[in-house]
Design a protein around this motif. Structure first.
Motif, PDB file in Angstrom:
ATOM      1  N   ALA A  92       0.816  -1.215   0.000  1.00 13.70           N
ATOM      2  CA  ALA A  92       0.000   0.000   0.000  1.00 13.70           C
ATOM      3  C   ALA A  92       0.849   1.265   0.000  1.00 13.70           C
ATOM      4  O   ALA A  92       0.514   2.231  -0.669  1.00 13.70           O
ATOM      5  N   LEU A  93       1.938   1.246   0.777  1.00 13.76           N
ATOM      6  CA  LEU A  93       2.708   2.465   1.023  1.00 13.76           C
ATOM      7  C   LEU A  93       4.205   2.196   0.985  1.00 13.76           C
ATOM      8  O   LEU A  93       4.670   1.156   1.454  1.00 13.76           O
ATOM      9  N   LEU A  94       4.938   3.184   0.466  1.00 14.69           N
ATOM     10  CA  LEU A  94       6.395   3.209   0.534  1.00 14.69           C
ATOM     11  C   LEU A  94       6.785   4.554   1.126  1.00 14.69           C
ATOM     12  O   LEU A  94       6.218   5.585   0.750  1.00 14.69           O
ATOM     13  N   GLY A  95       7.741   4.558   2.019  1.00 16.47           N
ATOM     14  CA  GLY A  95       8.193   5.808   2.619  1.00 16.47           C
ATOM     15  C   GLY A  95       9.672   6.023   2.407  1.00 16.47           C
ATOM     16  O   GLY A  95      10.453   5.070   2.356  1.00 16.47           O
ATOM     17  N   ALA A  96      10.054   7.285   2.301  1.00 19.72           N
ATOM     18  CA  ALA A  96      11.467   7.632   2.153  1.00 19.72           C
ATOM     19  C   ALA A  96      12.191   7.580   3.492  1.00 19.72           C
ATOM     20  O   ALA A  96      13.401   7.363   3.546  1.00 19.72           O
ATOM     21  N   PHE A  97      11.451   7.752   4.582  1.00 19.10           N
ATOM     22  CA  PHE A  97      12.030   7.700   5.929  1.00 19.10           C
ATOM     23  C   PHE A  97      10.951   7.215   6.874  1.00 19.10           C
ATOM     24  O   PHE A  97       9.833   7.731   6.869  1.00 19.10           O
ATOM     25  N   GLY A  98      11.293   6.210   7.658  1.00 19.19           N
ATOM     26  CA  GLY A  98      10.297   5.690   8.579  1.00 19.19           C
ATOM     27  C   GLY A  98      10.914   4.903   9.713  1.00 19.19           C
ATOM     28  O   GLY A  98      12.122   4.677   9.762  1.00 19.19           O
ATOM     29  N   ILE A  99      10.026   4.502  10.596  1.00 16.28           N
ATOM     30  CA  ILE A  99      10.423   3.668  11.725  1.00 16.28           C
ATOM     31  C   ILE A  99       9.953   2.253  11.423  1.00 16.28           C
ATOM     32  O   ILE A  99       8.764   2.019  11.200  1.00 16.28           O
ATOM     33  N   ALA A 100      10.895   1.331  11.417  1.00 18.49           N
ATOM     34  CA  ALA A 100      10.598  -0.068  11.100  1.00 18.49           C
ATOM     35  C   ALA A 100      10.007  -0.774  12.318  1.00 18.49           C
ATOM     36  O   ALA A 100       9.987  -0.225  13.429  1.00 18.49           O
ATOM     37  N   LEU A 101       9.546  -1.988  12.113  1.00 21.23           N
ATOM     38  CA  LEU A 101       8.986  -2.777  13.204  1.00 21.23           C
ATOM     39  C   LEU A 101      10.015  -3.035  14.296  1.00 21.23           C
ATOM     40  O   LEU A 101       9.660  -3.202  15.464  1.00 21.23           O
ATOM     41  N   ASP A 102      11.319  -3.038  13.917  1.00 20.35           N
ATOM     42  CA  ASP A 102      12.384  -3.228  14.909  1.00 20.35           C
ATOM     43  C   ASP A 102      12.768  -1.916  15.602  1.00 20.35           C
ATOM     44  O   ASP A 102      13.742  -1.870  16.329  1.00 20.35           O
ATOM     45  N   THR A 103      12.020  -0.852  15.358  1.00 19.81           N
ATOM     46  CA  THR A 103      12.187   0.518  15.891  1.00 19.81           C
ATOM     47  C   THR A 103      13.389   1.252  15.321  1.00 19.81           C
ATOM     48  O   THR A 103      13.697   2.353  15.762  1.00 19.81           O
ATOM     49  N   GLY A 104      14.054   0.678  14.336  1.00 17.14           N
ATOM     50  CA  GLY A 104      15.152   1.377  13.687  1.00 17.14           C
ATOM     51  C   GLY A 104      14.631   2.445  12.733  1.00 17.14           C
ATOM     52  O   GLY A 104      13.564   2.294  12.145  1.00 17.14           O
ATOM     53  N   ALA A 105      15.391   3.520  12.592  1.00 18.62           N
ATOM     54  CA  ALA A 105      15.048   4.609  11.665  1.00 18.62           C
ATOM     55  C   ALA A 105      15.737   4.321  10.333  1.00 18.62           C
ATOM     56  O   ALA A 105      16.960   4.264  10.263  1.00 18.62           O
ATOM     57  N   TYR A 106      14.939   4.132   9.281  1.00 22.53           N
ATOM     58  CA  TYR A 106      15.471   3.766   7.970  1.00 22.53           C
ATOM     59  C   TYR A 106      15.085   4.807   6.920  1.00 22.53           C
ATOM     60  O   TYR A 106      13.998   5.372   6.965  1.00 22.53           O
ATOM     61  N   GLY A 107      15.984   4.999   5.974  1.00 27.58           N
ATOM     62  CA  GLY A 107      15.771   5.914   4.862  1.00 27.58           C
ATOM     63  C   GLY A 107      16.752   7.055   4.935  1.00 27.58           C
ATOM     64  O   GLY A 107      16.684   7.884   5.843  1.00 27.58           O
ATOM     65  N   ARG A 108      17.692   7.079   4.037  1.00 24.69           N
ATOM     66  CA  ARG A 108      18.725   8.124   4.039  1.00 24.69           C
ATOM     67  C   ARG A 108      18.161   9.402   3.450  1.00 24.69           C
ATOM     68  O   ARG A 108      17.873   9.462   2.255  1.00 24.69           O
ATOM     69  N   VAL A 109      17.992  10.404   4.290  1.00 22.08           N
ATOM     70  CA  VAL A 109      17.493  11.702   3.825  1.00 22.08           C
ATOM     71  C   VAL A 109      18.329  12.807   4.461  1.00 22.08           C
ATOM     72  O   VAL A 109      18.779  12.698   5.600  1.00 22.08           O
ATOM     73  N   TRP A 110      18.525  13.859   3.685  1.00 24.30           N
ATOM     74  CA  TRP A 110      19.233  15.034   4.182  1.00 24.30           C
ATOM     75  C   TRP A 110      18.219  15.940   4.865  1.00 24.30           C
ATOM     76  O   TRP A 110      17.180  16.268   4.294  1.00 24.30           O
TER      77      TRP A 110
END
Length: 177
Positions: A92-110
């Protein structure tokens, strides 16, 4: 397989910021993709539902007016869509930056506000529990809409991810710098 149609939707309250950033992005400046700019909305969810109603694209990218998309970003988006569709056709959705189920912050953004590149690089799509609202992508076929009962300009990224997950639809953070 034909690439899905893409449109962009942006809520903006500042023409200068919009012009200095998003409008300078090569994918937008080229005119290759429709862009709906919603001005003077009472909330982000209202603006984004208006934008969703104004386009018929299969893929709708919702993003802030202060985002700049570098050259080739649209081709990268097409790659990420094909990648996720191959493993989860009901995404349904793709994000450039988000919090994964493991609580890690993913998505390289400036982030110019903190003068820092934030987020770990997701080497593969990471199932998300929340998105930062700077940029995320919705597959129209998911049937999702924004909850206009959610007032203001925050937390709608988390809300839309929760809606997707409640319906058994995939929401992922992917590498879309």
């Amino acid at each position: 397989m034909t690439a899905p149609s893409i449109a962009f939707v942006c809520a903006s309250n500042n023409a200068r910021i919009l012009g200095d950033n998003l409008m300078r992005s090569p994918a937008i400046a080229s005119g290759d993709y429709p862009l709906e700019v919603i001005e003077n909305a009472t909330s982000a969810t209202q603006a984004y539902n208006i934008g969703l109603d104004r386009t018929e694209a299969e893929i709708v990218v919702f993003l802030h007016h202060d985002v700049y998309l570098p050259l080739g970003w649209d081709a990268l988006l097409q790659q990420r869509i094909a990648q996720i569709a191959a493993t989860d056709p009901d995404w349904a959705l793709l994000g450039a930056f988000g919090i994964a189920l493991d609580t890690g912050a993913y998505g390289r953004v400036w982030s110019s506000s903190i003068d820092f590149i934030a987020g770990m690089v997701p080497l593969s799509p990471m199932p998300a529990q929340s998105f930062d609202e700077l940029l995320f992508v919705l597959r129209r076929g998911s049937g999702l809409r924004f909850d206009e009962g959610l007032a203001g300009w925050h937390m709608y990224g988390t809300d839309i991810v929760c809606q997707a997950r409640a319906k058994g639809l995939g929401a992922y953070t992917v590498a879309l710098p």
